[in-house]
Design a protein around this motif. Structure first.
Motif, PDB file in Angstrom:
ATOM      1  N   LYS A 296      47.876 105.090  48.289  1.00  0.00           N
ATOM      2  CA  LYS A 296      48.584 103.810  48.292  1.00  0.00           C
ATOM      3  C   LYS A 296      47.638 102.710  47.829  1.00  0.00           C
ATOM      4  O   LYS A 296      46.438 102.733  48.146  1.00  0.00           O
ATOM      5  N   HIS A 326      55.747  96.921  42.385  1.00  0.00           N
ATOM      6  CA  HIS A 326      56.095  97.253  43.768  1.00  0.00           C
ATOM      7  C   HIS A 326      55.879  96.030  44.667  1.00  0.00           C
ATOM      8  O   HIS A 326      54.876  95.310  44.513  1.00  0.00           O
ATOM      9  N   LEU A 415      54.943 102.036  41.278  1.00  0.00           N
ATOM     10  CA  LEU A 415      55.230 102.985  42.357  1.00  0.00           C
ATOM     11  C   LEU A 415      54.462 102.693  43.651  1.00  0.00           C
ATOM     12  O   LEU A 415      54.738 103.302  44.686  1.00  0.00           O
ATOM     13  N   GLY A 416      53.499 101.778  43.589  1.00  0.00           N
ATOM     14  CA  GLY A 416      52.784 101.396  44.803  1.00  0.00           C
ATOM     15  C   GLY A 416      51.742 102.400  45.245  1.00  0.00           C
ATOM     16  O   GLY A 416      51.191 102.304  46.347  1.00  0.00           O
TER      17      GLY A 416
END
Length: 424
Positions: A296, A326, A415-416
Motif C-alpha cells: 500500500k 486513489h 490502485l493505491g
C-alpha cells in the motif's frame, strides 16, 4: 606504428588533455567544457573560487549555475543560497542565467538548451551530472571545492576509469522502459558494481531508444557507483543536437578492439517492469513480485532529473487518462523544465493529469532529496520515479521509498498499491 585502441571515454579524455592515448588508471589534467553547480553546491563552490585569488571565471559561457533544489525557495536559508548564485552570475556576467520562470532541473535543462553537447567533458557539483553521457559526452560529479577551482582554471584532474560495456539487445515488452533496464542492471551488479568505472551502454535496444530514455539510463549510472555513463552518438543523438547545440558536437566512438574490464549482455525481452525496494536501488524485484507483496502507498512522485522529461509525462498521462488517483494517495508530477510544461499543455497531458486529481509542480528537485513539495511523514510509503531510496531520503527516517518507472508509478497511483498498468 598502429594506433592504440581506446573506448569512447578514453578518447574524450585524450582529446581534452591533448594526448594521443590514455588508458584506465592514468592520472591526467584535462580541460573542461562546462562547470555546473546548483543552489546547494554552488554557494560552496563560489566561496572556494574566491579563495583562488582569481577575479573572473575561466569562461563566462561555460560556467553554469542552476537553482533547482530548493527553488522556488522554501525558507530563508534556501533564499540566501539562491541569492548567492544570482549575485555571482551577475557579478561574473555569466552568459547562461537561470532563475524561477526560466530554470528547470539542471540535468534536463542543460541538454535542452544545447549547453552540453557530444564530445564534451563536463563536471558538476552534483552526482547526477553523469546524465549527459546520453549525448556522447564524458560527464561526472565532483565536489564543490574541485568545482570552485575549475571555475577559475578551466581544468581539473582525473583518474581515467576502466570501462564496463553493457549491451541491451532485443525488443522491450509493453510498459518496460529505460528505467526498468537501469534498475535491472543495478539489481544485478549492485550499488558498487561499477565503482569508479565507466558504464558504456550499447546494443540494439539502445540504438532504437529515444533520447529521453537514454538520459534516464545514464542518469542512474552513479547508482551503480559508476564514474560516468555514456552512449555513443548516433543519428538519434545528432537529430536531438540539430538546431540545439550551441557548439559543434565532437563525435567519438569506441574502437572495435578497445579494452573493457567486463562485458555484460541482456536480452531485454526477459526483463519485466522493475521496482527497487527500500533502502537501496539494488534491492530490485519484478512487478510480479511487488503485486504479490500488496504494498500500500501514500504518495506517488513522477518527475526529477531521472524521469521528468516529456516521454515520462506522456507515460503518466497515458495510464491516468479517464482514471482517478486513489483517494488515499497523493500523486505529484514534476515536469523537469518550462519547455516540457509547455509541450505537455499543448499535447493535452496536463488536462488529463489534472482531471485525474494529480498535483502538478513547477520544475524543482523538491521531494527527490527530501527538500520540499512532497516530504514524507513517519511510516508513509512512496513510489517514485526518482533515483534514490535511501533511509530518510524523502523525509522521515521511518518512511519508505520504492523506485519505479512512470508507467508503474501512475498505475500504482490509481490502485493505491504498487501495481502494473496491466492490472488496469
Amino acid at each position: 606504428m598502429p594506433k592504440k585502441p581506446m573506448t569512447i571515454t578514453e578518447k574524450i579524455f585524450a582529446h581534452h588533455c591533448n594526448c594521443d592515448f590514455v588508458q584506465a588508471g592514468d592520472l591526467i589534467e584535462a580541460k573542461i567544457d562546462i562547470a555546473l553547480a546548483n543552489d546547494i553546491t554552488g554557494p560552496i563552490a563560489i566561496q572556494e573560487f574566491k579563495k583562488t585569488g582569481f577575479s573572473s571565471v575561466f569562461d563566462k559561457s561555460r560556467v553554469v549555475l542552476v537553482p533547482d533544489h530548493f527553488v522556488p525557495n522554501k525558507d530563508i536559508k534556501s533564499a540566501l543560497q539562491a541569492k548567492t548564485l544570482r549575485e555571482f552570475a551577475n557579478e561574473q556576467d555569466l552568459v547562461h542565467k537561470f532563475d524561477v520562470g526560466t530554470m528547470g532541473i539542471e540535468h534536463a535543462l542543460l541538454p535542452e538548451k544545447g549547453i552540453v553537447t557530444a564530445g564534451d567533458l563536463v563536471i558538476g557539483a552534483d552526482s547526477h551530472t553523469c546524465t549527459y553521457g546520453a549525448l556522447g559526452a564524458f560527464s561526472t560529479g565532483v565536489g564543490s571545492t574541485d568545482l570552485g577551482c575549475a571555475m577559475a582554471s578551466g581544468e581539473t584532474w582525473f583518474k581515467v576509469p576502466s570501462t564496463i560495456k553493457v549491451i541491451f539487445n532485443g525488443k522491450l515488452n509493453k510498459y518496460v522502459s529505460a528505467k526498468d533496464l537501469i534498475l535491472h542492471l543495478i539489481g544485478d551488479i549492485g550499488v558498487d558494481g561499477a565503482l569508479y568505472k565507466a558504464l558504456e551502454f550499447c546494443g540494439s535496444t539502445i540504438e532504437e531508444m529515444d533520447m529521453d530514455g537514454r538520459f534516464t539510463i545514464c542518469n542512474m549510472a552513479i547508482e551503480a557507483g559508476a564514474k560516468n555513463g555514456i552512449i555513443e552518438p548516433d543519428k538519434n543523438t545528432l537529430e536531438y543536437l540539430k538546431n540545439r547545440s550551441l557548439r559543434e558536437p565532437l563525435i567519438f566512438k569506441s574502437d572495435e578492439n578497445a579494452v573493457y574490464e567486463r562485458i555484460i549482455e541482456y536480452d531485454v525481452s526477459k526483463i519485466e517492469p522493475t521496482v527497487a525496494y527500500p533502502h537501496l536501488p539494488e534491492n530490485t524485484h519484478t512487478i510480479s513480485e511487488a503485486i504479490k507483496d500488496n504494498i500500500k502507498i501514500n504518495q506517488v512522485v513522477i518527475g526529477s532529473c531521472t524521469n521528468g522529461r516529456l516521454e515520462d509525462i506522456k507515460a503518466a498521462a497515458e495510464i491516468l487518462k479517464g482514471r482517478k488517483v486513489h483517494p488515499d494517495v497523493r500523486c505529484i508530477v514534476f515536469p523537469a523544465t518550462q519547455d516540457i510544461i509547455l509541450k505537455s499543455i499543448e499535447l493535452g497531458y496536463y488536462q488529463t493529469l489534472i482531471e485525474a486529481n494529480v498535483a502538478i509542480s513547477t520544475p524543482t528537485c523538491g521531494p527527490c532529496l527530501g527538500g520540499h513539495c512532497g516530504i514524507l511523514a513517519d511510516n508513509e510509503v512512496c513510489i517514485s520515479t526518482t533515483n534514490r531510496n535511501f533511509i530518510g531520503r524523502m523525509g522521515h527516517i521511518d518512511s519508505k521509498i520504492y523506485l519505479a518507472s512512470p508507467y508503474v508509478a501512475a498505475a500504482s497511483a490509481v490502485l493505491g498499491r504498487i501495481a502494473s498498468p496491466e492490472e488496469l
